[in-house]
Design a protein around this motif. Structure first.
Motif, short mmCIF file in Angstrom:
data_model
loop_
_atom_site.label_atom_id
_atom_site.label_comp_id
_atom_site.label_asym_id
_atom_site.label_seq_id
_atom_site.Cartn_x
_atom_site.Cartn_y
_atom_site.Cartn_z
N VAL A 65 8.03 28.90 -2.36
CA VAL A 65 6.98 29.35 -3.34
C VAL A 65 6.10 28.76 -4.34
O VAL A 65 6.14 28.09 -5.06
N LEU A 66 5.09 28.66 -3.33
CA LEU A 66 3.56 28.13 -3.44
C LEU A 66 3.34 28.16 -5.38
O LEU A 66 3.96 29.03 -5.88
N SER A 67 2.79 27.27 -5.65
CA SER A 67 2.23 26.52 -6.84
C SER A 67 1.33 28.35 -7.37
O SER A 67 0.61 28.81 -6.77
N GLY A 68 2.48 28.00 -8.53
CA GLY A 68 0.95 29.93 -9.39
C GLY A 68 2.19 30.93 -9.19
O GLY A 68 1.62 31.97 -9.75
N LEU A 69 2.98 30.39 -7.99
CA LEU A 69 3.62 31.99 -7.98
C LEU A 69 4.96 31.58 -7.98
O LEU A 69 5.63 30.70 -8.69
N SER A 70 5.80 32.75 -8.72
CA SER A 70 7.46 32.51 -8.94
C SER A 70 8.53 33.81 -8.15
O SER A 70 8.01 35.11 -7.34
N LEU A 71 9.54 33.28 -7.80
CA LEU A 71 9.92 33.83 -6.95
C LEU A 71 10.75 35.31 -6.71
O LEU A 71 10.54 36.40 -6.63
N SER A 72 10.92 35.80 -8.43
CA SER A 72 10.94 36.97 -9.46
C SER A 72 10.00 38.32 -9.07
O SER A 72 9.32 38.96 -9.29
N ASP A 73 8.50 37.31 -8.61
CA ASP A 73 7.57 38.43 -8.95
C ASP A 73 7.69 39.25 -7.08
O ASP A 73 8.69 39.25 -6.70
N THR A 74 7.34 40.66 -7.89
CA THR A 74 7.10 41.45 -6.40
C THR A 74 6.17 41.28 -5.48
O THR A 74 5.83 40.47 -5.88
N TYR A 75 5.92 42.27 -5.07
CA TYR A 75 4.69 42.65 -3.61
C TYR A 75 3.44 42.49 -4.47
O TYR A 75 2.48 41.62 -4.12
N ALA A 76 3.52 43.36 -5.21
CA ALA A 76 2.08 43.97 -6.37
C ALA A 76 1.98 42.28 -6.84
O ALA A 76 0.98 42.45 -7.44
N GLN A 77 2.74 42.01 -7.32
CA GLN A 77 3.20 40.50 -8.42
C GLN A 77 2.03 39.36 -8.04
O GLN A 77 1.47 38.88 -8.06
N THR A 78 2.83 39.55 -6.55
CA THR A 78 2.41 38.36 -5.84
C THR A 78 0.64 38.68 -5.34
O THR A 78 -0.13 37.31 -4.82
N TYR A 79 0.30 39.92 -4.95
CA TYR A 79 -0.31 40.03 -4.36
C TYR A 79 -1.75 39.59 -5.56
O TYR A 79 -2.23 40.00 -4.93
N THR A 80 -1.76 40.49 -6.44
CA THR A 80 -2.62 39.47 -8.01
C THR A 80 -2.57 38.30 -7.82
O THR A 80 -3.90 38.03 -7.83
N LYS A 81 -2.23 37.84 -8.00
CA LYS A 81 -2.03 36.28 -8.20
C LYS A 81 -2.72 35.76 -6.71
O LYS A 81 -3.58 34.69 -7.19
N ALA A 82 -1.96 36.14 -6.01
CA ALA A 82 -2.92 35.34 -3.66
C ALA A 82 -4.53 35.78 -4.23
O ALA A 82 -4.96 35.16 -3.63
N SER A 83 -4.57 36.71 -5.21
CA SER A 83 -6.19 37.62 -4.03
C SER A 83 -6.92 36.57 -5.15
O SER A 83 -7.71 36.26 -4.81
N ARG A 84 -5.88 36.03 -6.04
CA ARG A 84 -7.48 35.21 -7.51
C ARG A 84 -7.17 33.95 -6.83
O ARG A 84 -8.13 33.33 -7.31
N VAL A 85 -6.16 33.90 -6.61
CA VAL A 85 -6.17 32.01 -5.30
C VAL A 85 -7.60 32.47 -5.08
O VAL A 85 -7.48 31.50 -4.64
#
Length: 351
Positions: A65-85
């Motif tokens: 689980v990469l720094s700033g992400l969470s195991l509970s994140d959905t695909y959409a939540q992960t995509y938003t966070k990853a796009s910003r990082v």
């Protein structure tokens, strides 16, 4: 060898690499053979990147689980966070490449769909994505593939998903130090034979040992046309001069710079060191100046460790802002300057 504090890069097992590193440095003519084929047309300078890592490091017996992400994140939540990082890596550092860990727990498990959002977001941003297999921790952290019964299905899934995405690159294993040089070349050749549909110029074959020399995989004709990945760290020596670090790096590369990307190298970034000024009595400053100068000289791509890893003193970026919409700040401007120099921009070290 120097022992680094808890919470930094995976130092303890790396200390075992110190003896290997010293042996390699003393055996330059043995390792530095010529490649088995004429230099292909390969542009490694296109890879200007950073690693994005799990805060626990990427050796795990569960999903990474990469720094700033969470195991509970959905695909959409992960995509938003990853796009910003990913956008922050580009804005703050000028990066165009990110290296990401995978393991069977991540790919084959329930988190796999969400984790794919990281790769998808990075590719959508035009980033090159190096996807690398990492072994487990504890007794599994031995430099061997943990379990081929889960390893190959993991790669089946990843290759099927991304073989047609030209931004995605495949690294069969990170730091295969359990294998002899010949055994590791055999395993890399098996990976290529298993996935013939993957273009060879989208495969990174790790250097043998702790990715600490590429000369033997470079000389193997079965691996022709692949990129080679090298790791290099200042903590492998208690002290070396600038010139000694240049020599140490070059012997690990031999005649293979045209295929080699340094997809891990790093030094302390949160301790206030100034990498823009010569400081001959400081091992890490000597190291960072030597390797970034050499990458530029040899026209090699490089991927810093880590661009982002929470609580790692080597981390060049730090999370800030709303955790749901994260951004990054730079922890050491002079460290970022040395990356820019390695990547063909910026200025040389000031006298």
């Amino acid at each position: 060898m120097r022992r680094t504090p808890a919470g930094t890069r995976r130092r303890t097992p790396r200390l075992r690499a110190a003896a290997v590193a010293l042996l390699i440095a003393g055996a330059g003519t043995t390792l530095a053979g010529s490649p088995a084929q004429a230099a292909p047309t390969m542009d490694t300078t296109q890879f200007k990147g950073v690693n994005w890592a799990d805060p626990r490091d990427n050796f795990a017996d569960d999903p990474v689980v990469l720094s700033g992400l969470s195991l509970s994140d959905t695909y959409a939540q992960t995509y938003t966070k990853a796009s910003r990082v990913i956008s922050a890596f580009r804005a703050n550092l000028g990066a165009n490449t990110v290296r990401l860990p995978i393991n069977p727990y991540t790919v084959n498990g329930s988190y796999g769909k969400s984790y794919r959002a990281v790769i998808d977001a990075a590719s959508a941003k035009g980033f090159k994505v190096i996807v690398s297999y990492w072994e487990g921790t504890g007794p599994r952290k031995d430099g061997f593939i943990d379990d081929e019964a889960t390893y190959w299905p993991m790669w089946d899934t990843v290759v099927k998903a991304y073989e047609n995405d030209r931004n995605v690159y495949f690294e069969p294993m990170n730091e295969p130090h359990g294998y002899t040089d010949t055994e590791w070349a055999d395993m890399a050749a098996k990976w290529l034979a298993t996935y013939p549909s993957v273009p060879r110029n989208r495969v990174f074959v790790s250097g043998a040992g702790y990715n600490d020399h590429v000369t033997t995989v470079c000389a193997d004709p079965r691996l022709k046309g692949t990129y080679l990945s090298l790791h290099h760290y200042g903590f492998w020596k208690e002290y070396a001069t600038y010139d000694q670090w240049v020599a140490d790096l070059k012997v690990r590369i031999g005649d293979c710079a045209h295929r080699t990307v340094a997809d891990e190298f790093g030094a302390p970034m949160t301790t206030g060191l100034d990498y823009n000024r010569p400081t001959p009595d400081n091992n890490y400053i000597n190291f960072m100046q030597a390797v970034t100068d050499t990458f530029r000289e040899l026209k090699m791509g490089s991927v810093y460790w880590p661009g982002l890893r929470t609580d790692d003193t080597y981390s060049l970026q730090k999370l800030v802002g709303d955790p749901a919409r994260p951004w990054l700040t730079t922890t050491n401007r002079s460290g970022a300057d040395r990356l820019a120099w390695a990547w063909g921009r910026g200025t040389a070290v000031r006298p």
